[in-house]
Scaffold this motif. Structure first.
Motif, PDB file in Angstrom:
ATOM      1  N   LYS A   1       0.932  -1.157   0.113  1.00  0.00           N
ATOM      2  CA  LYS A   1       0.049  -0.048   0.130  1.00  0.00           C
ATOM      3  C   LYS A   1       0.785   1.328   0.084  1.00  0.00           C
ATOM      4  O   LYS A   1       1.817   1.391   0.704  1.00  0.00           O
ATOM      5  CB  LYS A   1      -0.916   0.254   1.321  1.00  0.00           C
ATOM      6  N   ASN A   2       0.455   2.218  -0.991  1.00  0.00           N
ATOM      7  CA  ASN A   2       0.897   3.377  -1.017  1.00  0.00           C
ATOM      8  C   ASN A   2       0.438   4.372   0.184  1.00  0.00           C
ATOM      9  O   ASN A   2      -0.747   4.487   0.200  1.00  0.00           O
ATOM     10  CB  ASN A   2       0.865   4.096  -2.268  1.00  0.00           C
ATOM     11  N   SER A   3       1.201   5.083   0.776  1.00  0.00           N
ATOM     12  CA  SER A   3       0.801   5.974   2.061  1.00  0.00           C
ATOM     13  C   SER A   3       0.088   6.989   1.324  1.00  0.00           C
ATOM     14  O   SER A   3      -0.929   7.594   1.807  1.00  0.00           O
ATOM     15  CB  SER A   3       1.934   6.422   2.872  1.00  0.00           C
ATOM     16  N   ARG A   4       0.337   7.538   0.282  1.00  0.00           N
ATOM     17  CA  ARG A   4      -0.419   8.551  -0.562  1.00  0.00           C
ATOM     18  C   ARG A   4      -1.865   8.116  -0.809  1.00  0.00           C
ATOM     19  O   ARG A   4      -2.720   8.896  -1.017  1.00  0.00           O
ATOM     20  CB  ARG A   4       0.139   9.187  -1.666  1.00  0.00           C
ATOM     21  N   ALA A   5      -1.996   6.732  -1.265  1.00  0.00           N
ATOM     22  CA  ALA A   5      -3.206   6.249  -1.699  1.00  0.00           C
ATOM     23  C   ALA A   5      -4.236   6.039  -0.549  1.00  0.00           C
ATOM     24  O   ALA A   5      -5.345   5.260  -0.790  1.00  0.00           O
ATOM     25  CB  ALA A   5      -2.997   4.856  -2.406  1.00  0.00           C
TER      26      ALA A   5
ATOM     27  N   ARG B   1      -7.193   8.681   5.490  1.00  0.00           N
ATOM     28  CA  ARG B   1      -6.417   9.506   6.271  1.00  0.00           C
ATOM     29  C   ARG B   1      -6.928  11.008   5.904  1.00  0.00           C
ATOM     30  O   ARG B   1      -6.934  11.573   6.945  1.00  0.00           O
ATOM     31  CB  ARG B   1      -5.046   9.376   5.738  1.00  0.00           C
ATOM     32  N   ASN B   2      -7.772  11.233   4.888  1.00  0.00           N
ATOM     33  CA  ASN B   2      -8.086  12.706   4.742  1.00  0.00           C
ATOM     34  C   ASN B   2      -9.712  12.542   4.571  1.00  0.00           C
ATOM     35  O   ASN B   2     -10.414  13.370   3.970  1.00  0.00           O
ATOM     36  CB  ASN B   2      -7.852  13.135   3.355  1.00  0.00           C
ATOM     37  N   SER B   3     -10.241  11.598   5.279  1.00  0.00           N
ATOM     38  CA  SER B   3     -11.763  11.465   5.342  1.00  0.00           C
ATOM     39  C   SER B   3     -12.556  12.494   5.987  1.00  0.00           C
ATOM     40  O   SER B   3     -13.738  13.257   5.792  1.00  0.00           O
ATOM     41  CB  SER B   3     -12.106   9.956   5.847  1.00  0.00           C
ATOM     42  N   VAL B   4     -11.695  13.113   7.034  1.00  0.00           N
ATOM     43  CA  VAL B   4     -12.308  14.155   8.072  1.00  0.00           C
ATOM     44  C   VAL B   4     -12.425  15.435   6.893  1.00  0.00           C
ATOM     45  O   VAL B   4     -13.292  16.335   7.143  1.00  0.00           O
ATOM     46  CB  VAL B   4     -11.338  14.501   9.198  1.00  0.00           C
ATOM     47  N   ILE B   5     -11.320  15.685   6.083  1.00  0.00           N
ATOM     48  CA  ILE B   5     -11.337  16.881   5.460  1.00  0.00           C
ATOM     49  C   ILE B   5     -12.592  16.894   4.329  1.00  0.00           C
ATOM     50  O   ILE B   5     -13.269  17.809   4.118  1.00  0.00           O
ATOM     51  CB  ILE B   5      -9.987  17.103   4.900  1.00  0.00           C
ATOM     52  N   TYR B   6     -12.535  15.744   4.027  1.00  0.00           N
ATOM     53  CA  TYR B   6     -13.594  15.481   2.805  1.00  0.00           C
ATOM     54  C   TYR B   6     -14.910  15.448   3.206  1.00  0.00           C
ATOM     55  O   TYR B   6     -15.625  16.290   2.726  1.00  0.00           O
ATOM     56  CB  TYR B   6     -13.456  14.101   2.180  1.00  0.00           C
ATOM     57  N   PHE B   7     -15.247  15.099   4.617  1.00  0.00           N
ATOM     58  CA  PHE B   7     -16.315  15.325   5.330  1.00  0.00           C
ATOM     59  C   PHE B   7     -16.841  16.785   5.637  1.00  0.00           C
ATOM     60  O   PHE B   7     -17.951  17.263   5.418  1.00  0.00           O
ATOM     61  CB  PHE B   7     -16.494  14.406   6.709  1.00  0.00           C
ATOM     62  N   GLN B   8     -15.872  17.487   5.874  1.00  0.00           N
ATOM     63  CA  GLN B   8     -16.070  18.768   6.244  1.00  0.00           C
ATOM     64  C   GLN B   8     -16.281  19.474   5.063  1.00  0.00           C
ATOM     65  O   GLN B   8     -17.205  20.551   4.918  1.00  0.00           O
ATOM     66  CB  GLN B   8     -14.708  19.504   7.146  1.00  0.00           C
ATOM     67  N   ILE B   9     -15.624  19.474   3.788  1.00  0.00           N
ATOM     68  CA  ILE B   9     -15.876  20.096   2.520  1.00  0.00           C
ATOM     69  C   ILE B   9     -17.170  19.763   2.258  1.00  0.00           C
ATOM     70  O   ILE B   9     -18.023  20.449   1.559  1.00  0.00           O
ATOM     71  CB  ILE B   9     -14.828  19.812   1.723  1.00  0.00           C
TER      72      ILE B   9
END
Length: 244
Positions: A5-9, A13-21
């Protein structure tokens, strides 16, 4: 081979940011929806309403215009006649109307003057308005004018009933009551003239005229002590009964 697994993929990890947007986008859309102004258009009835105009006629006002007076006619040219000196002119002699004492005046004798009788013309008088009615033979001894009228009317009715041909109704095929109106004149000599008859059939009119012509001579009627023509109206009722 084990996949790495690639850490960028890593999307978690960014689910909170997506939820807020996403939440911000949803709230913005909701706010815009609440603040949005909708224009409510009324539904108009497109049916046409027809008005029946009253039949009225505007009468124009008649205006009388006073026309200017016509121009005066041109003056007639004066005709000057030149008379020559050697032309003879006849002068009109005016005779005097005065009389002298020497002139003789002729006086007509009284015997030469004749009085001309002026005959008064009196128009025909209706029978009901005549002062002295015509006298039918046999009515001379009645006491007054009204009694003579009744006597004459009765004599004429009896004469017509006696002389009228009653069989003419069956010959013409008539039924019921038939009225004939006869108007005739009793002239200044007591003779019957100017007979006029009106009825439902020409044959009945001719029969009525024939009977009236047979009336005997009478003593003429008088108005203001002068013999005059008298108009007599006679209704004849002819009843034709059908035998059952």
């Amino acid at each position: 081979m084990v996949p790495k697994k690639n850490s960028r993929a890593d999307l978690s990890r960014n689910s909170v940011i997506y939820f807020q947007i996403g939440l911000i986008i949803v709230l913005s859309i909701s706010y815009a929806g609440l603040e949005w102004n909708f224009e409510h258009k009324q539904n108009y009835d497109l049916q046409q309403v027809e008005f029946t105009a009253e039949n009225s006629i505007d009468v124009p006002v008649t205006e009388l215009k006073q026309l200017p007076p016509p121009p005066p006619p041109p003056p007639a040219p004066e005709i000057i006649e030149v008379v020559q000196d050697n032309l003879e002119i006849k002068e009109t002699e005016i005779k005097s109307t005065e009389t002298s004492q020497d002139e003789k005046i002729e006086v007509a004798e009284v015997a030469d003057i004749r009085d001309e009788e002026i005959t008064e013309e009196i128009e025909d008088v209706p029978f009901v308005a005549i002062a002295n009615v015509p006298l039918y033979p046999g009515c001379e001894n009645e006491k007054d004018n009204e009694a003579k009228k009744k006597c004459m009317s009765k004599k004429i009715e009896d004469f017509v009933q006696r002389e009228f041909r009653t069989e003419i109704g069956s010959e013409l095929g008539l039924t019921g009551i038939n009225k004939i109106y006869v108007v005739f004149r009793i002239n200044e000599k007591g003779m019957v003239s100017n007979i006029q008859a009106r009825g439902p059939h020409k044959a009945l009119e001719a029969e009525a005229e024939r009977v009236i012509k047979l009336l005997p001579p009478m003593i003429p009627g008088r108005q203001r002590n002068h013999p005059v023509g008298v108009i007599y109206t006679l209704p004849i009722i002819f009843d034709v009964k059908v035998a059952i």
